[in-house]
Enzyme design. Structure first.
Site, PDB file in Angstrom:
ATOM      1  N   ARG A  80       0.833  -1.187   0.000  1.00 47.00           N
ATOM      2  CA  ARG A  80       0.000   0.000   0.000  1.00 47.00           C
ATOM      3  C   ARG A  80       0.867   1.236   0.000  1.00 47.00           C
ATOM      4  O   ARG A  80       1.883   1.288   0.685  1.00 47.00           O
ATOM      5  CB  ARG A  80      -0.907   0.025   1.236  1.00 47.00           C
ATOM      6  CG  ARG A  80      -1.862  -1.151   1.272  1.00 47.00           C
ATOM      7  CD  ARG A  80      -2.681  -1.186   2.564  1.00 47.00           C
ATOM      8  NE  ARG A  80      -3.407  -2.449   2.644  1.00 47.00           N
ATOM      9  CZ  ARG A  80      -2.952  -3.557   3.250  1.00 47.00           C
ATOM     10  NH1 ARG A  80      -1.783  -3.538   3.848  1.00 47.00           N
ATOM     11  NH2 ARG A  80      -3.652  -4.659   3.257  1.00 47.00           N
ATOM     12  N   SER A 148       7.831  -5.831   5.967  1.00 46.80           N
ATOM     13  CA  SER A 148       7.380  -6.830   6.943  1.00 46.80           C
ATOM     14  C   SER A 148       8.153  -8.144   6.887  1.00 46.80           C
ATOM     15  O   SER A 148       7.556  -9.225   6.804  1.00 46.80           O
ATOM     16  CB  SER A 148       5.901  -7.114   6.728  1.00 46.80           C
ATOM     17  OG  SER A 148       5.203  -5.908   6.656  1.00 46.80           O
ATOM     18  N   ASP A 201       6.230  -3.979  10.218  1.00 45.65           N
ATOM     19  CA  ASP A 201       4.784  -3.710  10.326  1.00 45.65           C
ATOM     20  C   ASP A 201       4.275  -3.743  11.775  1.00 45.65           C
ATOM     21  O   ASP A 201       3.360  -3.014  12.139  1.00 45.65           O
ATOM     22  CB  ASP A 201       3.961  -4.647   9.430  1.00 45.65           C
ATOM     23  CG  ASP A 201       4.269  -6.116   9.632  1.00 45.65           C
ATOM     24  OD1 ASP A 201       5.219  -6.445  10.366  1.00 45.65           O
ATOM     25  OD2 ASP A 201       3.558  -6.952   9.026  1.00 45.65           O
TER      26      ASP A 201
HETATM   27  P1  ADP Z   1      -0.410  -8.469   4.667  1.00 46.67           P
HETATM   28  O1  ADP Z   1      -0.018  -9.530   5.606  1.00 46.67           O
HETATM   29  O2  ADP Z   1      -0.024  -8.706   3.269  1.00 46.67           O
HETATM   30  O3  ADP Z   1      -0.049  -7.102   5.137  1.00 46.67           O
HETATM   31  P2  ADP Z   1      -3.209  -8.219   5.377  1.00 46.67           P
HETATM   32  O4  ADP Z   1      -2.951  -7.694   6.716  1.00 46.67           O
HETATM   33  O5  ADP Z   1      -4.089  -7.434   4.490  1.00 46.67           O
HETATM   34  O6  ADP Z   1      -1.939  -8.539   4.523  1.00 46.67           O
HETATM   35  O7  ADP Z   1      -3.820  -9.668   5.582  1.00 46.67           O
HETATM   36  C1  ADP Z   1      -4.107 -10.448   4.486  1.00 46.67           C
HETATM   37  C2  ADP Z   1      -4.321 -11.828   4.981  1.00 46.67           C
HETATM   38  O8  ADP Z   1      -5.454 -11.847   5.838  1.00 46.67           O
HETATM   39  C3  ADP Z   1      -4.619 -12.795   3.882  1.00 46.67           C
HETATM   40  O9  ADP Z   1      -3.436 -13.471   3.524  1.00 46.67           O
HETATM   41  C4  ADP Z   1      -5.616 -13.750   4.479  1.00 46.67           C
HETATM   42  O10 ADP Z   1      -4.954 -14.897   4.926  1.00 46.67           O
HETATM   43  C5  ADP Z   1      -6.177 -13.044   5.676  1.00 46.67           C
HETATM   44  N1  ADP Z   1      -7.591 -12.731   5.444  1.00 46.67           N
HETATM   45  C6  ADP Z   1      -8.100 -11.809   4.603  1.00 46.67           C
HETATM   46  N2  ADP Z   1      -9.446 -11.842   4.623  1.00 46.67           N
HETATM   47  C7  ADP Z   1      -9.793 -12.804   5.506  1.00 46.67           C
HETATM   48  C8  ADP Z   1     -11.042 -13.346   5.963  1.00 46.67           C
HETATM   49  N3  ADP Z   1     -12.204 -12.900   5.519  1.00 46.67           N
HETATM   50  N4  ADP Z   1     -10.989 -14.329   6.859  1.00 46.67           N
HETATM   51  C9  ADP Z   1      -9.829 -14.811   7.301  1.00 46.67           C
HETATM   52  N5  ADP Z   1      -8.635 -14.363   6.912  1.00 46.67           N
HETATM   53  C10 ADP Z   1      -8.615 -13.371   6.022  1.00 46.67           C
HETATM   54 MG    MG Z   2       0.406  -5.829   6.541  1.00 45.48          MG
END
Ligand code: ADP
Ligand code: MG
Length: 463
Positions: A80, A148, A201
């Site tokens: 992002r 991260s 993060d």
């Molecule tokens: P990142 O770790 O890339 O920063 P996020 O914090 O946006 O990403 O988290 C994304 C992760 O959250 C996805 O890989 C998925 O495993 C989990 N996730 C997203 N939506 C859901 C949901 N509705 N239920 C359970 N887990 C979810």
């Molecule tokens: Mg993240």
């Protein structure tokens, strides 16, 4: 024959239930082991599985920060770009714009230059779109970079990559300074921006949480991966070199994802997942907990049942052997299915795994498997938090202070059953009285906002 299938499947499920069991006594062991690991990691570099990385963020944002700042949040799935306007104590975040880009999978295993070039070009686009919003005049834009992955930090704005985790594996980036790589890529794209801070993060989430609530002492990520950071007294960090900060505190990125201990409830499915992963033997705690993996653990259980029974039809007509085909959001949707005939489960099985014509009983069993895997994850995450609370003497009876845990990440944000289980497990482990002084708070996009805040706290310009 049908009865035999059901009995066979029930045996797999009850073995799973037993292997994933996390009674309070066991979670207490996990918390104790985590606390011990943390102490060892604070004593010496390489003293423990978890790295306990000193973040160099010694001044967390106060709320007085002002001006426009950029942040780049490179997580495990997306990145992002954020642009925020900070307007001091009263108005706080006056404006916040963000753009999310999903990372093409081929860039996760290519070379560093390609990944950073992709990131820098997205950044260039956002800067190019400033138009009449350009408020920087002759000032250089400043950026907080949330990266991260485990980094050995050498200053607030530099650090070398220790290793990749999650779905990333780009060999030529390991050991390199990720800020230098970003700066080089930005220069090529004609973006004139100074990286004011490199943060994890968890540290961003802690900072963003603290910006809104000064009782925040821990930041936790429950997303694609899992990790935690917390505020530690400088005097409790034997391995700290040089001067202690004025505040007396330092932020420690635990890198708890790499925690491992004989007391963890690891199953045959986890062993297989680990062995086939990009980083075998590493990030064991993360593999039991985080969003990248939960779906694949469930898939492995279903595959075992399919191989031993006819409940899912002919395995080769399904997609049960395809790794990561079942995702954690699917697990979440199935676990939350409240339709009388479990039609969401039927739909997810059909859509993702090409499994059709299941009985209601079989679908109920699938929900139960999702529940077992989810509960183990949420309860282990709670035990990790308790380990940190114990390390800093918070959330214990008699402690009058309020202690807030800021949490960011899609798993926690979007999966209600997970969130509820984590919260109730904290009460179970801490006891009602002590738990009343501990709060868990969703800090949405904290990892990105925190980077902008820390960049502001380390600006080259005087306000
Ligand atoms: P990142 O770790 O890339 O920063 P996020 O914090 O946006 O990403 O988290 C994304 C992760 O959250 C996805 O890989 C998925 O495993 C989990 N996730 C997203 N939506 C859901 C949901 N509705 N239920 C359970 N887990 C979810
Ligand atoms: Mg993240």
């Amino acid at each position: 024959m049908v009865v035999g299938d059901a009995a066979m499947a029930e045996r797999v499920v009850s073995e799973l239930r037993a292997a994933c069991a996390t009674p309070a006594a066991r979670l207490n062991e996990v918390a104790t082991a985590m606390e011990e690991e943390m102490r060892a990691g604070l004593r010496e570099e390489g003293g423990s599985k978890i790295k306990m990385i000193i973040s160099y963020v010694d001044n967390l944002p106060t709320g007085n920060e002002e001006g426009f700042f950029y942040a780049l949040d490179l997580g495990g799935t997306n990145f992002r770009v954020l642009r925020v306007q900070l307007a001091g104590k009263e108005k706080r975040v006056a404006k916040r714009e963000s753009k999310e880009v999903s990372i093409p999978p081929h860039l996760m295993s290519g070379n560093a230059a390609e990944l950073f070039s992709f990131i820098a070009s997205a950044l260039a686009k956002v800067v190019g779109d400033e138009g009449h919003n350009n408020v920087f005049d002759d000032k250089q834009r400043e950026l907080g970079f949330t990266f991260s992955f485990p980094v050995r930090q050498s200053s607030i704005a530099s650090g070398t990559l220790i290793k990749w985790t999650k779905a990333f594996s780009i060999d030529d980036a390991v050991g390199e300074d990720v800020v230098a790589e970003l700066q080089t890529a930005m220069k090529k794209q004609g973006v004139d921006m100074r990286v004011a801070a490199l943060i994890n993060d968890t540290v961003g989430t802690l900072a963003a949480g603290r910006y809104n609530d000064e009782d925040v002492v821990i930041g936790v990520i429950l997303g694609t991966g899992s990790n935690a950071a917390y505020v530690e007294e400088a005097s409790a960090i034997p391995k700290l070199e040089g001067e202690s900060p004025k505040s007396g505190n330092m932020v420690i990125n635990t890198e708890w994802g790499n925690f491992d201990s004989a007391c963890l409830p690891v199953t045959e499915y986890d062993h297989a997942l680990d062995e086939e992963s990009l980083n075998p033997g590493e990030q064991i705690f993360e593999k039991l907990i985080s969003g990248l993996y939960l779906g694949d653990i469930v898939r492995r259980v279903l595959l075992k049942i399919a191989l031993q029974s006819a409940l899912f039809g002919n395995v080769s007509h399904t997609k049960l052997k395809t790794r990561f085909i079942l995702r954690t959001p699917d697990v979440s949707a199935m676990r939350h299915d409240e339709t009388p005939d479990l039609s969401v489960v039927a739909e997810k099985l059909a859509e993702n795994l090409k499994i059709r014509d299941t009985s209601l009983e079989t679908r109920k069993m699938v929900v139960e498997i999702c529940d077992i895997v989810t509960k183990r994850s949420a309860r282990l995450a709670a035990a990790g938090i308790v380990g940190i609370l114990r390390k800093i003497g918070r959330g214990v009876p008699g402690d009058e202070r309020r202690s807030v845990v800021a949490v960011d990440g899609g798993l926690f944000e979007h999966y209600a059953a997970f969130r509820e289980c984590l919260e109730s497990t904290l009460v179970e482990l801490l006891g009602e009285e002590a738990a009343s002084s501990v709060a868990v708070k969703l800090t949405k996009d904290g990892s990105g906002l925190g980077a902008a805040l820390i960049a502001a706290a380390h600006t080259q310009y005087q306000h």
